[in-house]
Write a protein that holds these residues in place. Structure first.
Motif, short mmCIF file in Angstrom:
data_model
loop_
_atom_site.label_atom_id
_atom_site.label_comp_id
_atom_site.label_asym_id
_atom_site.label_seq_id
_atom_site.Cartn_x
_atom_site.Cartn_y
_atom_site.Cartn_z
N TYR A 1 6.10 -8.12 -1.10
CA TYR A 1 4.87 -7.96 -1.87
C TYR A 1 3.69 -7.61 -0.97
O TYR A 1 2.87 -6.74 -1.29
N CYS B 1 3.62 -13.25 -12.80
CA CYS B 1 2.48 -12.44 -13.21
C CYS B 1 1.74 -13.12 -14.34
O CYS B 1 2.37 -13.70 -15.24
N ASP C 1 3.70 -4.00 0.18
CA ASP C 1 3.26 -3.11 -0.91
C ASP C 1 1.76 -3.22 -1.12
O ASP C 1 1.09 -2.21 -1.36
N ASN D 1 8.97 -8.15 -10.83
CA ASN D 1 9.30 -6.81 -10.34
C ASN D 1 8.02 -5.98 -10.19
O ASN D 1 6.92 -6.49 -10.46
N LYS D 2 8.19 -4.75 -9.73
CA LYS D 2 7.01 -3.93 -9.45
C LYS D 2 6.23 -3.56 -10.70
O LYS D 2 5.08 -3.16 -10.62
N SER D 3 6.86 -3.70 -11.87
CA SER D 3 6.15 -3.45 -13.12
C SER D 3 5.38 -4.68 -13.58
O SER D 3 4.74 -4.66 -14.64
N GLY D 4 5.48 -5.75 -12.82
CA GLY D 4 4.72 -6.94 -13.18
C GLY D 4 5.41 -7.83 -14.19
O GLY D 4 4.78 -8.67 -14.83
N GLU D 5 6.72 -7.64 -14.34
CA GLU D 5 7.47 -8.49 -15.27
C GLU D 5 8.06 -9.69 -14.55
O GLU D 5 8.58 -9.56 -13.43
N SER E 1 13.06 -2.73 -6.29
CA SER E 1 12.31 -2.85 -7.54
C SER E 1 11.56 -4.18 -7.67
O SER E 1 10.73 -4.33 -8.57
N TYR E 2 11.89 -5.17 -6.86
CA TYR E 2 11.21 -6.47 -7.04
C TYR E 2 10.77 -7.07 -5.71
O TYR E 2 11.04 -6.52 -4.64
#
Lengths: 367, 367, 367, 367
Positions: free
Chosen positions: C109, D266, C112, C311-315, C100-101
């Motif tokens: 990164y 981010c 991905d 994380n992958k959600s950009g948090e 997830s991160y």
């Protein structure tokens, strides 16, 4: 993509367009110590150049080659050899009309489809003139192969319906007949046929055969770098070639094993074969017999009779091509087949020198 | 030399011998995100595997493929895909005799000439079994091409004197007939001919044709990386192929320009051709028409009748080959031609994606 | 793109992920006739494998290699050698969180960003485990170089602030110390430093040096295939290496010509140098002196202390990495540097065998 | 071997010697549609050419480039671009003496060891003049990268003991100072140091740094085609470079993980890093941050003070080199580093365009 380079150890890169400033080739990986002068190369370019007979385009090109690098005090240095051939007969005005439409049988449409536009003067990069660089590089490969005892000889086998006859085979005639046929009689008949073609505003195809003598057994590599695979690529990369045969070629598909197999025998210590249907290659590796290949060349697409086609606006039109065109591509392509065969063989011979541990030991442990 | 790798962007490396532990292939450069499982590959391997009919060797091989890397959660990751096919039917004892002599038409002698010795069990690396790796890799290329709207279909065009007939053309028959002919009637006649061959302890050759639909115009590169040049190499690299034709192939050498040129026309905005003598390639670049090629395959060299040859001591001897051999190579090679064509096309399609500055701008400047 | 192949004549293709079924390598172009068994390769893999000391990850991998092809009756055949190393210690459950991160200092990164997703188990293809294939292939190159009288020896030069001392230099210690330092005393100090690092939940970097003896003058090629250029690529391609030095390396930028030039002299017919600031390479070609290079290796990015990342959600989040990680990469990478150096040198030695016309004549005109 | 070609899709082949007729380069694979004229290239060649300041050789070369092919109506056509730079200042007589001996720090001995003889005029192919072709090709890569939003800027970071200072950083100064330092003050001090070197008949080394902005994340490929690996090769292939660093480079070997790891965060939807120790590359793939590399350049080996060496007869002799030589190579090599970086990046950007199946679908299925 970068498509103008071929070879692994003996590597050539050609460049230049039909009506640009010049054509040329860079040969990288030529071993050091080969005697080389411009005349060594010029004799091959002269065999390719136009305007030499009544069955060739009257366009004149001197095709004078200049060595710009890689040769010092008459010998190759091991560094890249750059060869330059200036263009001298560019009449770009001839081509203004061609810019607007797609000639049938030419690469006009496909270049536009690929690149979005094209150099339309004389076919640009897709012109047969592109082969001048191949021939210049091939001259060096041919010279080096000769020093190793390997000869490569291409000639016209047929033009339209006229084929050479085994009984009249005369190698010298390759260099004296306008058709490059090793058969004076066939040359006469082919010339007559071609003149008829020209009168009908038409063109015709033909077959080029290439014969290699002195190639030792063991050249070529299994699987994808088979000698015949690389020859097929090299020969098919010549514009207008639509089929490549090795040895008996297409005949193998209609024969039986008991006829097609070449029986081995020994004589005087040498391994020989009673026949040579295989054309000197078994499993992609040379077997010591003569190597034989053939290229089938399509008729010159530039014909003077009326043709249907489209212009760049997508309109159906009719055209009549003008200009200076050979009625048959074959005679001028003979030396190109010879060059491409030589380039492929020399590279394969160089690659073969590391096939065994004992070769490395012999090389690095010599006193 | 390293001859077991082919391709520039979609690159495959095959390995393995007929009677070793396993065969395999590494596919490097497969784009990320393709759904892939073993069954996708197995269906193609099944078309190649032996022992499936009365006209094939009775040797049994399950040819079960295993994916060892490059796929994660059912999708390709962009990293190398390693495929393994264990050998299960190795009877090396069959080959003890063969070790001592050179079979006509095989690579026994040329491997010895090159490497100093050879893996003589079942032909080792020069066996037709080597193509299992090609087919496995080709299955992935075929799957990806299909997602781009490009279909590649190979079939048997002729076996010995028996050819398919246009009027009976039936694509489905490729997958149901023992000969892989798209013509039930021709299949029957070819099967009868093959049985006769077998009875005579002989073998025969044939022709494989491959038809590509949906290939856009613009694929392939000028000069040495012409699409037809790379196809010729790929197809000629298949053992037993002795000639490759594109479009009209050998017929072009005996025709005239006015017949051979394909006239362009426009219809509904599309650029089309009235004929397709060129087989879909002009100047080495696809023209949007169907791509057509043919491979001429020699008769199986392993025949059961008596043959002359030599042994490793240089003595002239007579042999009778034993073992399990196909009377014709063609049906099992059909899927190999399909695979090699697909591998070449996919690589060319990938290479074409950087042909224009506008393509780079569209790619890197998208929001 | 296809990035898993390196070499021109001696070509290797690696495949496999940290937690996939297996890792492996295909070596294509290995000359025929080299004695080879699994133990020849295993001894090098054993030097790389984890879990061998208190300063290494406790993760256990047997790293048992199997030869699947290319060797017949104990000797290489000239055809591809396929090596397989099964993965045995895959605990994929460890990695569910990592999916997830993006771990700082890792390729999470960037993979991905390139491929759209990644195999997150143990780093997938970007794991240090990828080097097992390099080491296995390198073992073969090292064996062959040894037969040519060329030795390649890598060792740890420094770990964090602890460097080896010339006066304590002891080659045998490379194979007995946990740090692979050729200096027992430095090993003790480095081990103490590492334990301190581990206690602080931190990691550190270090330097690997590689020394080549017996390399003849003349190896390497001008311009882009310079020996140092290819060594730089080979070494920099090892994960975690951020700088490569040849000979005096970075020191040359702050020295003067009168000090940096190595004076030639002759002794007993041999061409020698009074100093070796150049590290055995002049103009990209070996000069007959010892070849020396160094790789600077970054600290293991997997550290157990808290780190900021996303994380992958950009948090923006904080993480603490768990699992089994080496506190320093250097000792296990020593044999990888040795392997990559050997692969590069052997390829260059093979390429050099066609540098002169006289070499070709000697080879092809021998009686 | 063929060592004068580099690149996979954007491929260049350089040729030419210091004192031959000309130097040149063929760029193959340049996408079609780039506006290009000679001035675009000349501006980069002017930055490399000699005789421009008191700290450069007084030798004069105009280095005028001519485009011979590949450009039509002001735009690249997708076919090879041939560039020619005539040599105008060849005083071969200068070199008669050099022919007989081996200059320390030069490639004289190694070329003889490799090829059996050498072009001794001005170093022949091993001369720094060889880089003219690289710069000419690099100019095209730089122009195309700029259109994609990627800038590449190299400069002198240090000369001997004089380094630039961050507080004085002034990019414009690169193009106005004789040292190519982006720091007027450092330039003054370095110039003074160089004059002192010249007076002492000595030379010195220095460091070149290259900064890339705008490179998207995802460029470069795993394992052997890592972006840093290819950059290391490209930069190390420049004569006189003895070390290459990426990001923090050699400093990583003496730091700890908690300091060396770059934390992700981010901001405004963008993935950023708080630090950039990695220099913009993780796992061989760009991470979207600035890419930073450094080349360490050795002192000019041609110094005017007396040196020990040997002649070709193996006699120990003393020499004093004459002629026209730069006291430091760095300023003229700055644009070479810029060129080699650009060539490597553009090739990697092109290779990246086929990394995902979705890219192929977007390309081939667009309406």
């Amino acid at each position: 993509m970068a498509g103008s380079t071929i070879g692994t150890l003996f590597k050539i890169t050609t460049w230049g367009e039909s009506h640009g400033k010049a054509l040329g080739v860079v040969i990288d990986g030529c071993p050091a110590g080969l005697s080389l002068c411009e005349e060594d190369i010029q004799i091959y370019l002269n065999r390719r150049k136009p305007g030499q007979s009544s069955i060739s385009t009257p366009r004149k090109e001197s095709d004078q080659v200049e060595i710009l690098s890689g040769v010092f005090e008459g010998k190759t240095t091991g560094t890249p050899i750059s060869l330059l051939i200036p263009n001298t007969s560019q009449k770009s005005s001839d081509y203004s009309e061609i810019a607007s439409y797609y000639r049938p049988g030419h690469a006009d449409y496909t270049f536009d489809a690929k690149y979005g536009f094209r150099d339309y003067t004389g076919g640009g990069r897709s012109s047969g003139r592109e082969t001048a660089g191949r021939v210049a590089a091939g001259a060096i490969a041919l010279k080096l192969l000769k020093e190793l005892g390997i000869s490569v000889t291409a000639y016209t086998k047929s033009i339209g319906p006229v084929s050479i006859h085994e009984d009249h085979f005369d190698l010298d005639a390759i260099y004296t007949t306008a058709t490059c046929m090793p058969d004076q009689d066939a040359d006469s008949r082919a010339t007559a046929y071609l003149k008829d073609c020209m009168q009908k505003k038409d063109s015709c195809g033909g077959v080029i055969e290439c014969l290699v003598k002195g190639l030792p057994a063991g050249i070529g590599d299994p699987v994808f770098e088979k000698l015949d695979a690389n020859l097929a690529k090299a020969i098919m990369s010549i514009g207008a070639v639509k089929a490549v045969e090795i040895g008996d070629g297409i005949r193998v598909s209609s024969t039986v094993g008991s006829e097609n197999n070449d029986a081995f025998y020994c004589s005087g210590g040498a391994v020989l074969k009673k026949t040579n249907h295989a054309g000197g290659i078994l499993g992609g590796i040379s077997d010591g017999a003569d190597l034989i290949l053939r290229a089938h060349v399509k008729p010159t697409p530039s014909i003077f009779s009326q043709q249907d086609t489209i212009n760049k606006s997508g309109e159906n039109i009719q055209i009549e091509i003008k200009g200076r065109h050979d009625p048959v591509i074959v005679p001028r392509a003979v030396v190109v087949v010879e060059a491409m065969t030589a380039l492929t063989l020399l590279d394969a011979c160089m690659l073969n020198m590391t096939a065994r541990v004992s070769y490395l030991k012999d090389f690095y442990q010599k006193p």
